[in-house]
Design a protein around this motif. Structure first.
Motif, mmCIF file in Angstrom:
data_model
loop_
_atom_site.group_PDB
_atom_site.id
_atom_site.type_symbol
_atom_site.label_atom_id
_atom_site.label_comp_id
_atom_site.label_asym_id
_atom_site.label_seq_id
_atom_site.Cartn_x
_atom_site.Cartn_y
_atom_site.Cartn_z
ATOM 1 N N TYR A 42 0.827 -1.126 0.086
ATOM 2 C CA TYR A 42 -0.379 -0.002 -0.181
ATOM 3 C C TYR A 42 0.888 1.283 0.007
ATOM 4 C CZ TYR A 42 -2.993 3.871 1.801
ATOM 5 O OH TYR A 42 -3.606 5.057 1.899
ATOM 6 N N LEU A 43 1.959 1.212 0.825
ATOM 7 C CA LEU A 43 2.609 2.315 1.001
ATOM 8 C C LEU A 43 3.432 2.872 -0.507
ATOM 9 C CD1 LEU A 43 4.413 2.122 4.485
ATOM 10 C CD2 LEU A 43 2.440 3.706 3.676
ATOM 11 N N ASP A 44 3.959 1.683 -1.156
ATOM 12 C CA ASP A 44 4.544 1.646 -2.132
ATOM 13 C C ASP A 44 3.608 2.117 -3.344
ATOM 14 O OD1 ASP A 44 6.926 0.449 -1.327
ATOM 15 O OD2 ASP A 44 6.364 -1.474 -2.366
ATOM 16 N N LEU A 45 2.468 1.851 -3.240
ATOM 17 C CA LEU A 45 1.487 2.345 -4.368
ATOM 18 C C LEU A 45 1.047 3.673 -4.203
ATOM 19 C CD1 LEU A 45 -0.782 1.958 -6.516
ATOM 20 C CD2 LEU A 45 -2.276 1.079 -4.965
ATOM 21 N N LYS A 46 1.049 4.061 -2.795
ATOM 22 C CA LYS A 46 0.770 5.478 -2.328
ATOM 23 C C LYS A 46 1.934 6.387 -2.717
ATOM 24 C CE LYS A 46 -0.231 8.538 1.519
ATOM 25 N NZ LYS A 46 0.141 9.691 0.888
ATOM 26 N N GLN A 47 3.123 6.095 -2.850
ATOM 27 C CA GLN A 47 4.338 6.737 -3.265
ATOM 28 C C GLN A 47 4.258 6.951 -4.793
ATOM 29 O OE1 GLN A 47 8.027 4.770 -2.403
ATOM 30 N NE2 GLN A 47 8.863 6.727 -1.806
ATOM 31 N N GLU A 48 4.102 5.856 -5.316
ATOM 32 C CA GLU A 48 3.829 5.967 -6.966
ATOM 33 C C GLU A 48 2.648 6.962 -7.285
ATOM 34 O OE1 GLU A 48 3.230 3.010 -10.755
ATOM 35 O OE2 GLU A 48 3.808 2.287 -8.922
ATOM 36 N N LEU A 49 1.618 6.661 -6.786
ATOM 37 C CA LEU A 49 0.568 7.606 -7.135
ATOM 38 C C LEU A 49 0.818 9.093 -6.723
ATOM 39 C CD1 LEU A 49 -2.616 5.508 -5.745
ATOM 40 C CD2 LEU A 49 -1.952 5.976 -8.281
ATOM 41 N N ASP A 50 1.429 9.431 -5.704
ATOM 42 C CA ASP A 50 1.888 10.650 -5.416
ATOM 43 C C ASP A 50 2.892 11.078 -6.338
ATOM 44 O OD1 ASP A 50 0.423 10.841 -2.978
ATOM 45 O OD2 ASP A 50 2.188 10.453 -1.431
ATOM 46 N N ALA A 51 3.864 10.380 -6.822
ATOM 47 C CA ALA A 51 4.635 10.555 -7.978
ATOM 48 C C ALA A 51 3.920 10.953 -9.297
ATOM 49 C CB ALA A 51 5.724 9.688 -8.044
ATOM 50 N N TRP A 52 2.990 10.282 -9.592
ATOM 51 C CA TRP A 52 2.092 10.342 -10.867
ATOM 52 C C TRP A 52 1.343 11.879 -10.467
ATOM 53 C CZ3 TRP A 52 2.678 8.710 -15.482
ATOM 54 C CH2 TRP A 52 3.105 7.573 -15.746
ATOM 55 N N ASP A 53 1.015 12.221 -9.304
ATOM 56 C CA ASP A 53 0.303 13.392 -9.075
ATOM 57 C C ASP A 53 1.156 14.476 -9.365
ATOM 58 O OD1 ASP A 53 -2.123 14.690 -8.474
ATOM 59 O OD2 ASP A 53 -1.265 15.067 -6.176
ATOM 60 N N VAL A 54 2.267 14.524 -9.046
ATOM 61 C CA VAL A 54 3.282 15.640 -9.130
ATOM 62 C C VAL A 54 3.506 15.825 -10.437
ATOM 63 C CG1 VAL A 54 5.808 16.334 -8.750
ATOM 64 C CG2 VAL A 54 4.336 15.448 -6.868
ATOM 65 N N LEU A 55 3.781 14.832 -11.237
ATOM 66 C CA LEU A 55 3.958 14.547 -12.915
ATOM 67 C C LEU A 55 2.670 15.370 -13.415
ATOM 68 C CD1 LEU A 55 5.846 11.264 -13.436
ATOM 69 C CD2 LEU A 55 6.875 13.754 -13.297
ATOM 70 N N SER A 56 1.472 15.035 -13.142
ATOM 71 C CA SER A 56 0.211 15.537 -13.517
ATOM 72 C C SER A 56 0.424 17.141 -13.192
ATOM 73 C CB SER A 56 -0.720 14.629 -12.932
ATOM 74 O OG SER A 56 -2.042 15.461 -13.331
ATOM 75 N N ASP A 57 0.472 17.397 -12.102
ATOM 76 C CA ASP A 57 0.397 18.995 -11.930
ATOM 77 C C ASP A 57 1.654 19.536 -12.706
ATOM 78 O OD1 ASP A 57 -1.340 18.462 -9.968
ATOM 79 O OD2 ASP A 57 -0.048 18.640 -8.356
ATOM 80 N N GLU A 58 2.649 19.083 -12.926
ATOM 81 C CA GLU A 58 3.503 19.727 -13.762
ATOM 82 C C GLU A 58 3.167 19.713 -15.185
ATOM 83 O OE1 GLU A 58 7.444 17.728 -13.504
ATOM 84 O OE2 GLU A 58 7.525 17.768 -11.061
ATOM 85 N N ALA A 59 2.610 18.795 -15.588
ATOM 86 C CA ALA A 59 1.951 18.683 -16.995
ATOM 87 C C ALA A 59 1.101 19.663 -17.271
ATOM 88 C CB ALA A 59 1.735 17.293 -17.622
ATOM 89 N N LEU A 60 0.179 19.906 -16.195
ATOM 90 C CA LEU A 60 -0.874 20.763 -16.386
ATOM 91 C C LEU A 60 -0.465 22.211 -16.421
ATOM 92 C CD1 LEU A 60 -3.933 21.463 -16.481
ATOM 93 C CD2 LEU A 60 -4.223 21.390 -14.020
ATOM 94 N N THR A 61 0.447 22.570 -15.332
ATOM 95 C CA THR A 61 1.342 23.750 -15.506
ATOM 96 C C THR A 61 2.016 24.242 -16.744
ATOM 97 O OG1 THR A 61 1.578 23.607 -13.041
ATOM 98 C CG2 THR A 61 2.875 25.366 -14.249
ATOM 99 N N ASN A 62 2.563 23.163 -17.478
ATOM 100 C CA ASN A 62 3.052 23.419 -18.667
ATOM 101 C C ASN A 62 2.297 23.559 -19.851
ATOM 102 O OD1 ASN A 62 5.995 23.239 -17.293
ATOM 103 N ND2 ASN A 62 6.051 20.974 -17.938
ATOM 104 N N PHE A 63 1.149 22.991 -19.707
ATOM 105 C CA PHE A 63 0.171 23.005 -20.685
ATOM 106 C C PHE A 63 -0.355 24.357 -20.746
ATOM 107 C CE2 PHE A 63 -4.415 22.685 -21.895
ATOM 108 C CZ PHE A 63 -4.351 22.287 -23.063
ATOM 109 N N GLU A 64 -0.850 25.044 -19.453
ATOM 110 C CA GLU A 64 -1.451 26.411 -19.362
ATOM 111 C C GLU A 64 -0.492 27.448 -19.692
ATOM 112 O OE1 GLU A 64 -2.328 26.195 -15.052
ATOM 113 O OE2 GLU A 64 -4.382 25.314 -15.447
ATOM 114 N N LYS A 65 0.743 27.048 -19.540
ATOM 115 C CA LYS A 65 1.942 28.198 -19.966
ATOM 116 C C LYS A 65 1.895 27.917 -21.595
ATOM 117 C CE LYS A 65 4.901 27.759 -15.877
ATOM 118 N NZ LYS A 65 6.147 27.538 -15.339
ATOM 119 N N ALA A 66 1.716 26.970 -22.056
ATOM 120 C CA ALA A 66 1.674 27.057 -23.505
ATOM 121 C C ALA A 66 0.815 27.540 -24.204
ATOM 122 C CB ALA A 66 1.922 25.391 -24.022
ATOM 123 N N LEU A 67 -0.552 27.876 -23.512
ATOM 124 C CA LEU A 67 -1.818 28.303 -24.182
ATOM 125 C C LEU A 67 -1.746 29.982 -24.455
ATOM 126 C CD1 LEU A 67 -4.576 26.746 -22.064
ATOM 127 C CD2 LEU A 67 -3.799 26.245 -24.378
#
Length: 67
Positions: A42-67
């Motif tokens: 469970y902790l491994d999965l949570k850590q992976e999901l947290d990492a994906w969440d950070v990447l998702s936030d970065e991708a959204l920020t980069n997308f918004e900057k590109a607009l």
């Protein structure tokens, strides 16, 4: 090591050990090992999901900057 269990928990352990034909301490040992393994996964999965969440936030920020 001695561990105290609630009365109802002890009764369930007693009943399960009789049904499985194993000693109560063996049943408790197995249960703890399974729980720790589950918690670790469970902790491994949570850590992976947290990492994906950070990447998702970065991708959204980069997308918004590109607009």
């Amino acid at each position: 090591m001695n561990v105290e269990l609630e009365k109802t928990t002890f009764q369930k352990v007693d009943r399960a050990s009789k049904l499985l034909g194993i000693k109560k301490n063996q049943l408790i040992d197995r249960a703890v090992l399974v729980y720790i393994d589950n918690l670790s996964k469970y902790l491994d999965l949570k850590q992976e999901l947290d990492a994906w969440d950070v990447l998702s936030d970065e991708a959204l920020t980069n997308f918004e900057k590109a607009l």
